[in-house]
Design a protein around this motif. Structure first.
Motif, PDB file in Angstrom:
ATOM      1  N   LEU A 166       0.226   0.743 -24.455  1.00 21.92           N
ATOM      2  CA  LEU A 166      -0.449   2.169 -24.401  1.00 21.92           C
ATOM      3  C   LEU A 166      -0.980   2.518 -25.823  1.00 21.92           C
ATOM      4  O   LEU A 166      -0.606   2.051 -26.849  1.00 21.92           O
ATOM      5  N   ILE A 167      -2.288   3.015 -25.810  1.00 23.90           N
ATOM      6  CA  ILE A 167      -2.798   3.444 -26.745  1.00 23.90           C
ATOM      7  C   ILE A 167      -2.990   5.054 -26.992  1.00 23.90           C
ATOM      8  O   ILE A 167      -3.121   5.650 -26.131  1.00 23.90           O
ATOM      9  N   THR A 168      -2.926   5.285 -28.285  1.00 21.29           N
ATOM     10  CA  THR A 168      -3.324   6.819 -28.578  1.00 21.29           C
ATOM     11  C   THR A 168      -3.985   6.892 -29.663  1.00 21.29           C
ATOM     12  O   THR A 168      -3.881   6.203 -30.476  1.00 21.29           O
ATOM     13  N   PHE A 169      -4.542   8.086 -29.947  1.00 23.38           N
ATOM     14  CA  PHE A 169      -5.326   8.427 -31.303  1.00 23.38           C
ATOM     15  C   PHE A 169      -5.042   9.513 -31.999  1.00 23.38           C
ATOM     16  O   PHE A 169      -4.763  10.643 -31.354  1.00 23.38           O
ATOM     17  N   LEU A 170      -5.076   9.475 -33.258  1.00 24.02           N
ATOM     18  CA  LEU A 170      -4.924  10.828 -33.896  1.00 24.02           C
ATOM     19  C   LEU A 170      -5.886  10.601 -35.145  1.00 24.02           C
ATOM     20  O   LEU A 170      -6.140   9.512 -35.825  1.00 24.02           O
ATOM     21  N   ASP A 171      -6.930  11.771 -35.365  1.00 21.36           N
ATOM     22  CA  ASP A 171      -7.775  11.679 -36.524  1.00 21.36           C
ATOM     23  C   ASP A 171      -6.971  12.060 -37.870  1.00 21.36           C
ATOM     24  O   ASP A 171      -5.843  12.669 -37.588  1.00 21.36           O
ATOM     25  N   ALA A 172      -7.495  11.806 -38.882  1.00 25.68           N
ATOM     26  CA  ALA A 172      -6.712  11.853 -40.070  1.00 25.68           C
ATOM     27  C   ALA A 172      -6.577  13.309 -40.545  1.00 25.68           C
ATOM     28  O   ALA A 172      -5.907  13.614 -41.731  1.00 25.68           O
ATOM     29  N   SER A 185      -6.404  -0.225 -19.052  1.00 25.24           N
ATOM     30  CA  SER A 185      -7.053   0.783 -18.601  1.00 25.24           C
ATOM     31  C   SER A 185      -8.360   0.867 -19.611  1.00 25.24           C
ATOM     32  O   SER A 185      -9.688   1.148 -18.972  1.00 25.24           O
ATOM     33  N   PHE A 186      -8.060   1.189 -20.631  1.00 29.96           N
ATOM     34  CA  PHE A 186      -9.055   1.218 -21.726  1.00 29.96           C
ATOM     35  C   PHE A 186     -10.114   0.321 -21.642  1.00 29.96           C
ATOM     36  O   PHE A 186     -11.348   0.198 -21.751  1.00 29.96           O
ATOM     37  N   ARG A 189     -18.175   7.803 -19.161  1.00 25.95           N
ATOM     38  CA  ARG A 189     -17.886   6.310 -18.492  1.00 25.95           C
ATOM     39  C   ARG A 189     -16.765   6.227 -17.537  1.00 25.95           C
ATOM     40  O   ARG A 189     -16.642   5.529 -16.668  1.00 25.95           O
ATOM     41  N   ALA A 190     -15.654   6.613 -18.382  1.00 20.53           N
ATOM     42  CA  ALA A 190     -14.298   6.596 -17.475  1.00 20.53           C
ATOM     43  C   ALA A 190     -14.310   7.306 -16.312  1.00 20.53           C
ATOM     44  O   ALA A 190     -13.875   6.736 -15.440  1.00 20.53           O
ATOM     45  N   GLU A 191     -15.024   8.606 -16.299  1.00 17.62           N
ATOM     46  CA  GLU A 191     -15.024   9.143 -14.960  1.00 17.62           C
ATOM     47  C   GLU A 191     -15.983   8.753 -14.133  1.00 17.62           C
ATOM     48  O   GLU A 191     -15.479   8.579 -12.681  1.00 17.62           O
ATOM     49  N   GLU A 192     -16.895   7.987 -14.476  1.00 15.94           N
ATOM     50  CA  GLU A 192     -17.781   7.224 -13.527  1.00 15.94           C
ATOM     51  C   GLU A 192     -17.260   5.838 -12.941  1.00 15.94           C
ATOM     52  O   GLU A 192     -17.312   5.597 -11.866  1.00 15.94           O
ATOM     53  N   ALA A 193     -16.239   5.654 -13.840  1.00 14.72           N
ATOM     54  CA  ALA A 193     -15.498   4.078 -13.425  1.00 14.72           C
ATOM     55  C   ALA A 193     -14.106   4.572 -12.704  1.00 14.72           C
ATOM     56  O   ALA A 193     -13.387   3.570 -12.103  1.00 14.72           O
ATOM     57  N   GLY A 194     -13.890   5.924 -12.291  1.00 12.40           N
ATOM     58  CA  GLY A 194     -12.815   6.441 -11.596  1.00 12.40           C
ATOM     59  C   GLY A 194     -11.578   6.335 -12.072  1.00 12.40           C
ATOM     60  O   GLY A 194     -10.389   6.072 -11.523  1.00 12.40           O
ATOM     61  N   LEU A 195     -11.472   6.870 -13.587  1.00 12.09           N
ATOM     62  CA  LEU A 195     -10.219   6.469 -14.298  1.00 12.09           C
ATOM     63  C   LEU A 195      -9.434   7.828 -13.571  1.00 12.09           C
ATOM     64  O   LEU A 195      -9.770   8.636 -13.396  1.00 12.09           O
ATOM     65  N   THR A 196      -7.982   7.384 -13.297  1.00 11.83           N
ATOM     66  CA  THR A 196      -6.961   8.327 -12.940  1.00 11.83           C
ATOM     67  C   THR A 196      -6.279   8.939 -14.011  1.00 11.83           C
ATOM     68  O   THR A 196      -5.641   8.299 -14.547  1.00 11.83           O
ATOM     69  N   TYR A 197      -6.405  10.192 -14.123  1.00 14.05           N
ATOM     70  CA  TYR A 197      -5.628  10.805 -15.351  1.00 14.05           C
ATOM     71  C   TYR A 197      -5.293  12.261 -15.004  1.00 14.05           C
ATOM     72  O   TYR A 197      -5.556  12.863 -13.841  1.00 14.05           O
ATOM     73  N   THR A 198      -4.431  12.832 -15.772  1.00 13.51           N
ATOM     74  CA  THR A 198      -3.979  14.367 -15.517  1.00 13.51           C
ATOM     75  C   THR A 198      -4.120  14.976 -16.981  1.00 13.51           C
ATOM     76  O   THR A 198      -3.948  14.240 -17.943  1.00 13.51           O
ATOM     77  N   VAL A 199      -3.984  16.313 -16.780  1.00 11.53           N
ATOM     78  CA  VAL A 199      -3.818  17.074 -18.135  1.00 11.53           C
ATOM     79  C   VAL A 199      -2.568  17.795 -18.132  1.00 11.53           C
ATOM     80  O   VAL A 199      -2.469  18.687 -17.400  1.00 11.53           O
ATOM     81  N   LEU A 200      -1.519  17.571 -18.747  1.00 11.11           N
ATOM     82  CA  LEU A 200      -0.125  18.314 -18.905  1.00 11.11           C
ATOM     83  C   LEU A 200      -0.277  19.668 -19.515  1.00 11.11           C
ATOM     84  O   LEU A 200      -1.262  19.800 -20.260  1.00 11.11           O
TER      85      LEU A 200
END
Length: 226
Positions: free
Chosen positions: A82-88, A154-155, A176-187
């Motif tokens: 799993l990949i996640t991102f944080l700006d500094a 998925s990334f 690009r993710a939406e065009e490729a059909g990435l499945t996601y949700t917003v908690l």
């Protein structure tokens, strides 16, 4: 919840805020397996701060190449499922990773998930500067890198961040993710605090230029698909 997590942390001249961001990683109720920090040619004390935590971080320091190159290099090095991102200059709430891993392991139909974010004006700014910055009071839907967790496979399906962009990198990737059909949700839970300060607002002209480029690229892809 045994799935491994890689945190991607691009760093450029973030000495004022970097330790707060790092502390929000160490405070996670579900610690990540690795944190990869790319020091993108910082000219302040960012590298010295990173080195203080070298026992907890994988640090790569190189010449300045921009945010997308930093993101891509860190992802290439990442070993997590799993990949996640944080700006500094931003911060997570303490249970962000735990909530996201729980959801993604329970929902095999999902490839990614986001959460809510709260923006705030950096408190060290002079009052006259703070008054020039618009900051929504309400918690907002955070379809941004800051709240994203995505399966590595998925990334890879969507592809790398566009290194020709200086701003708008996530908007391009998510398009690009939406065009490729990435499945996601917003908690509905709050996952992150996004800092507003001079640097975060100083590149609006470049941001607008890159957004036009992103929009044109999306239109060209749609035309090519017809």
């Amino acid at each position: 919840m045994s799935n491994s997590i890689s945190v991607i942390l691009p760093v450029y001249n973030a000495e004022k805020y970097l330790e707060e961001s790092l502390e929000s990683i160490w405070a996670q109720t579900l610690p990540p397996q690795e944190v990869i920090a790319i020091n993108d040619g910082s000219t302040d004390n960012s590298l010295e701060i990173l080195n203080k935590f070298s026992h907890k971080l994988r640090i790569v320091s190189r010449e300045n190449r921009g945010i997308c190159a930093s993101l891509n290099q860190a992802i290439q090095l990442a070993k997590g499922e799993l990949i996640t991102f944080l700006d500094a200059d931003d911060m997570w709430v303490d249970d962000k990773l735990e909530q996201q891993v729980r959801l993604l392991t329970q929902r095999p139909d999902l490839e990614a998930c986001f959460g809510m974010m709260q923006q705030f004006i950096s408190p060290e700014l002079p009052e006259e500067v703070q008054q020039t910055i618009y900051c929504p009071n309400e918690v907002q839907k955070g379809i941004v890198k800051l709240t994203l967790m995505v399966w590595r496979k998925s990334f890879d399906r969507i592809g790398w961040f566009d290194e020709t962009l200086k701003r708008g990198d996530f908007i391009d990737w998510f398009s690009r993710a939406e065009e490729a059909g990435l499945t996601y949700t917003v908690l509905p839970e709050l996952f992150a605090h996004r800092r507003l300060h001079r640097n975060s607002l100083s590149s609006q002209q470049q941001h607008q230029k890159d957004l036009l480029k992103v929009a044109k690229a999306a239109l060209d892809r749609r035309r090519a698909a017809c």
